[in-house]
Design a protein around this motif. Structure first.
Motif, mmCIF file in Angstrom:
data_model
loop_
_atom_site.group_PDB
_atom_site.id
_atom_site.type_symbol
_atom_site.label_atom_id
_atom_site.label_comp_id
_atom_site.label_asym_id
_atom_site.label_seq_id
_atom_site.Cartn_x
_atom_site.Cartn_y
_atom_site.Cartn_z
ATOM 1 N N LYS A 116 0.832 -1.223 0.029
ATOM 2 C CA LYS A 116 -0.513 -0.446 -0.075
ATOM 3 C C LYS A 116 1.064 0.947 -0.122
ATOM 4 N N THR A 117 2.375 1.539 0.598
ATOM 5 C CA THR A 117 3.276 2.175 0.749
ATOM 6 C C THR A 117 3.588 2.760 -0.431
ATOM 7 N N GLN A 118 3.654 1.813 -1.764
ATOM 8 C CA GLN A 118 3.662 1.509 -2.993
ATOM 9 C C GLN A 118 4.151 1.266 -3.764
#
Length: 216
Positions: A116-118
């Motif tokens: 989700k962060t990338q």
């Protein structure tokens, strides 16, 4: 002749410190990987060129090719390193599960939370996975097999614990569950689904896919 105190114990080899050349090579690889990760995230796999990556890393294309065969080799190393880390996180998540459904949900969420962060990099990874030439190496990666084994292990333990029927068709359900896990990335990448959305969808999917195998 060496004094007794100077004799190395049998089977023990003296570990030599890395040479300057080795350290320089390691630093070069690290710079290239960092630059490549950023550009793959920003421009996708097709958009990022070796020349761009070399420029971002502050070195020549020759230095890049001295460390990596080609762009696919570079991207594969980034993806495999991520997946290696992720399989460890997934294994920990599974160990915390209180039931078959809970263990699978925790495993899925570990994957969604990691990517989700990338998401741009995840998009590039999924694009490469279906690439005619480079995709098979990603789909058949040892880490992917480990993830499948984790799902299978959860189901097998469910059978052993009596949560699932003996004829739960573990092999087929393992592949169906893993395919479902992967399919949900489309909503995360293209539709902006939150982790809460993904958790709700995954919980329902797992429940439905295990419905016919439950003992009660």
């Amino acid at each position: 002749m060496k004094h007794a105190s100077q004799i190395e114990p049998a089977g023990e080899a003296k570990v030599k410190p890395p040479t300057r050349r080795t350290l320089a090579r390691q630093q070069t690889r690290a710079k290239v990987l960092a630059a490549a990760r950023r550009l793959f995230s920003e421009q996708g796999y097709e958009g990022a060129t070796i020349r761009d990556i070399a420029t971002a890393a502050g070195m020549s294309t020759g230095a890049v090719f001295a460390n990596f065969t080609d762009k696919s080799d570079l991207f594969r190393e980034i993806m495999f390193a991520d997946m290696e880390f992720l399989t460890t996180e997934m294994r920990r998540a599974v160990e915390q599960g209180k039931s078959v459904e809970d263990a699978l949900l925790r495993m899925f969420m570990a994957g969604y939370a990691f990517y989700k962060t990338q998401l741009p990099l995840a998009r590039a990874a999924f694009g490469v996975s279906w690439h005619a030439e480079d995709g098979r190496a990603h789909r058949d990666a040892p880490q992917v097999k480990t993830m499948l084994e984790l799902v299978s292990g959860v189901l097998q333990q469910g059978v052993a614990d009596g949560q699932l029927a003996a004829d739960a068709e573990v092999t087929l359900r393992t592949q169906m569950l893993f395919d479902t896990y992967l399919a949900n990335f489309a909503q995360a990448i293209f539709d902006g689904w939150s982790l809460t959305d993904l958790e709700t969808r995954s919980r329902d999917q797992i429940r439905i896919l295990l419905a016919g195998a439950r003992t009660a």
